[in-house]
Scaffold this active site. Structure first.
Site, PDB file in Angstrom:
ATOM      1  N   LYS A   1     -10.554   0.160  10.452  1.00  0.00           N
ATOM      2  CA  LYS A   1     -10.682  -1.080   9.677  1.00  0.00           C
ATOM      3  C   LYS A   1     -11.094  -2.255  10.557  1.00  0.00           C
ATOM      4  O   LYS A   1     -11.231  -3.370  10.080  1.00  0.00           O
ATOM      5  CB  LYS A   1      -9.366  -1.395   8.961  1.00  0.00           C
TER       6      LYS A   1
ATOM      7  N   GLN B   1      -4.375  -4.421   7.195  1.00  0.00           N
ATOM      8  CA  GLN B   1      -5.353  -5.376   6.667  1.00  0.00           C
ATOM      9  C   GLN B   1      -5.329  -6.704   7.405  1.00  0.00           C
ATOM     10  O   GLN B   1      -6.090  -7.614   7.064  1.00  0.00           O
ATOM     11  CB  GLN B   1      -5.088  -5.653   5.177  1.00  0.00           C
TER      12      GLN B   1
ATOM     13  N   HIS C   1       0.872  -1.179   0.000  1.00  0.00           N
ATOM     14  CA  HIS C   1       0.000   0.000   0.000  1.00  0.00           C
ATOM     15  C   HIS C   1       0.911   1.231   0.000  1.00  0.00           C
ATOM     16  O   HIS C   1       2.000   1.199   0.595  1.00  0.00           O
ATOM     17  CB  HIS C   1      -0.852  -0.033   1.272  1.00  0.00           C
TER      18      HIS C   1
ATOM     19  N   CYS D   1      -4.593   2.348  -3.852  1.00  0.00           N
ATOM     20  CA  CYS D   1      -3.346   2.883  -3.279  1.00  0.00           C
ATOM     21  C   CYS D   1      -2.195   1.889  -3.439  1.00  0.00           C
ATOM     22  O   CYS D   1      -1.354   1.743  -2.525  1.00  0.00           O
ATOM     23  CB  CYS D   1      -3.504   3.260  -1.799  1.00  0.00           C
TER      24      CYS D   1
ATOM     25  N   ASP E   1       3.205  -3.529   8.281  1.00  0.00           N
ATOM     26  CA  ASP E   1       1.939  -2.832   8.092  1.00  0.00           C
ATOM     27  C   ASP E   1       0.834  -3.870   8.287  1.00  0.00           C
ATOM     28  O   ASP E   1       0.622  -4.728   7.428  1.00  0.00           O
ATOM     29  CB  ASP E   1       1.913  -2.238   6.678  1.00  0.00           C
TER      30      ASP E   1
HETATM   31  C1  LIG Z   1      -2.434  -2.439   3.692  1.00  0.00           C
HETATM   32  C2  LIG Z   1      -2.790  -1.042   4.120  1.00  0.00           C
HETATM   33  N1  LIG Z   1      -1.869  -0.287   4.701  1.00  0.00           N
HETATM   34  C3  LIG Z   1      -2.118   0.943   5.120  1.00  0.00           C
HETATM   35  C4  LIG Z   1      -3.353   1.498   4.934  1.00  0.00           C
HETATM   36  C5  LIG Z   1      -3.582   2.885   5.400  1.00  0.00           C
HETATM   37  O1  LIG Z   1      -4.514   2.896   6.418  1.00  0.00           O
HETATM   38  P1  LIG Z   1      -5.070   4.288   6.930  1.00  0.00           P
HETATM   39  O2  LIG Z   1      -5.702   4.939   5.730  1.00  0.00           O
HETATM   40  O3  LIG Z   1      -6.050   3.913   7.967  1.00  0.00           O
HETATM   41  O4  LIG Z   1      -3.920   5.048   7.435  1.00  0.00           O
HETATM   42  C6  LIG Z   1      -4.352   0.772   4.310  1.00  0.00           C
HETATM   43  C7  LIG Z   1      -5.681   1.368   4.042  1.00  0.00           C
HETATM   44  O5  LIG Z   1      -6.342   1.026   3.094  1.00  0.00           O
HETATM   45  C8  LIG Z   1      -4.067  -0.536   3.886  1.00  0.00           C
HETATM   46  O6  LIG Z   1      -4.983  -1.292   3.296  1.00  0.00           O
END
Ligand SMILES: Cc1ncc(COP(=O)(O)O)c(C=O)c1O
Length: 415
Positions: free
Chosen positions: A234, A211, A130, A373, A208
């Site tokens: 999430k 998800q 992401h 993204c 990260d």
């Molecule tokens: C794998 C992953 N990392 C990071 C993020 C970023 O999360 P946030 O927008 O809550 O900061 C997302 C959000 O879609 C994501 O799916």
């Protein structure tokens, strides 16, 4: 209390009664919300807890000596204990509240990266990342003169670990930053193995878990990582708050990320000293009620049981991949179902994903269309965008059937 027992399988019927969004109907049906990878809907238990906090317990935290402020502080710090237990953190002092997973990763990239990276060093991410775990590292690498490399994927969307030896030979690896679950393909990455490899190189391992944390049990000690980031929104909690877990000795050695009130020990005209963990990294008034809601959301999903949630989503994903696999004009992206979470990305031949999503919306089916993204991943797949259906604890097989019926309509009208 949640409306279900902790036994497998989930009692989705009872559980869906916790979610007010399902009460609204169009053409006699509730919304088929298949976009939980983007953000999840909120159960009454979380909404009620936040409302009660605002009505009866609200004040600023860590500063008042009056009882209401002590109660607010207890609510906020109680949420920190809940987050710490949720990821099996050795200490709650290692849990920092941030605005989001994105901010958690930026905190590490700036506060650790600026201090520790330089020419000759390498930062390794993956082609699946992401942007939240890609762009900050790319930026900080370029600022510090470090190289920025990635682990490529194979055609199934899984990491090509055979490149690790080559990467190791190229330079001094200082950071390995990977997602636990890909938001675009659902790929589950072998993070324990990557963490062990990172440490063999003398690198830190940044995970990260945006998800992953909502859907499977997270244990930072078992993963062997050094930092782990995730967001509340999430996992049935409010937006505007996330968490960073970090190893204490690393956090202690890092300089602050944001500066201002709360994060100081003493301020003089010449010099400022900083607060202890975790407050050194929490400048200003935090998202107080959101932290309490975050804790309530963790209590909610924990009571249902992460293994039960994971199993439920797995069964739905098997079903969705079977049903979508029958459509000869639908191309599915990503790994086999045994190695993926509750996310299915696909392409409808001859129809742009935005058109797919719009036509599905007319039938009350919410999916995501776009690059999610993950533009480097889209480039690797050779597409500008995909359509993505993603599941959570309130998702049901009937919604997959509605998706498939809707796709037939899409194909008929535009394909
Ligand atoms: C794998 C992953 N990392 C990071 C993020 C970023 O999360 P946030 O927008 O809550 O900061 C997302 C959000 O879609 C994501 O799916």
């Amino acid at each position: 209390m949640v409306a279900v027992s902790t036994s497998i399988p989930l009692d989705t019927e009872a559980l869906r009664a916790d979610f007010p969004f399902l009460e609204e109907q169009r053409d006699g049906k509730p919304l088929a919300y298949l976009d939980s990878a983007s953000s999840t809907q909120k159960p009454r238990q979380v909404l009620d807890r936040m409302r009660a906090f605002y009505e009866h317990e609200y004040a600023n935290v860590h500063r008042g000596v009056y009882r209401l402020a002590e109660r607010a502080t207890e609510g906020y710090e109680g949420a920190r204990r809940t987050v710490a237990a949720f990821v099996n953190a050795p200490s709650e002092r290692e849990v920092i509240f941030t605005r989001s997973a994105t901010e958690s990763i930026n905190l590490v990239a700036y506060a650790w990266g600026l201090q520790n990276l330089g020419p000759g060093d390498t930062v390794v991410v993956t082609e699946l990342e992401h942007h939240a775990n890609f762009v900050p590292w790319q930026f900080i690498a370029s600022k510090t003169g470090a190289s920025f490399r990635h682990i490529p994927i194979d055609d199934a969307g899984e990491l090509r670990l055979e490149v690790l030896d080559d990467l190791a030979r190229e330079g001094s690896i200082k950071v390995v930053a990977t997602g636990l679950v890909s938001n675009s393909l659902g790929t589950i990455n072998p993070v324990e193995r990557l963490a062990a490899w990172a440490h063999e190189q003398g690198a830190i391992m940044v995970v990260d878990a945006a998800q992953a944390a909502p859907h499977r049990t997270i244990d930072v000690q078992a993963l062997g990582c050094d930092f782990l980031a995730f967001s509340s929104h999430k996992l049935c909690g409010p937006s505007g708050i996330g968490a960073l877990w970090g190893r204490r000795e690393l956090l202690e050695a890092m300089e602050p990320f944001n500066l201002g009130g709360e994060m100081i020990r003493s301020v003089g005209l010449e010099r400022t000293t900083f607060n202890e963990l975790p407050y050194k990294f929490e400048a200003g008034t935090p998202a107080i009620a959101e932290a309490v809601g975050f804790g309530a959301a963790i209590d909610y999903i924990s009571e249902i049981g992460l293994p039960a949630i994971e199993q439920h989503e797995h069964e739905l994903t098997v079903y969705a991949m079977d049903r979508l696999g029958e459509l000869k004009w639908v191309r599915l992206f990503g790994p086999p179902v045994e190695r993926r979470a509750g996310i299915v990305s696909f392409d409808v031949a001859g129809v742009h994903p935005h058109d797919v999503a719009q036509i599905l919306d007319w039938d009350g089916i919410a999916v995501r269309a776009g690059h999610h993204c993950t533009q480097p991943l889209m480039a690797r797949l050779g597409v500008a965008a995909t359509t993505r259906a993603s599941f959570y604890l309130y998702s049901i097989a009937e919604e997959v059937d509605r998706l498939v019926d809707g796709l037939h309509k899409v194909k008929k009208s535009l394909g």
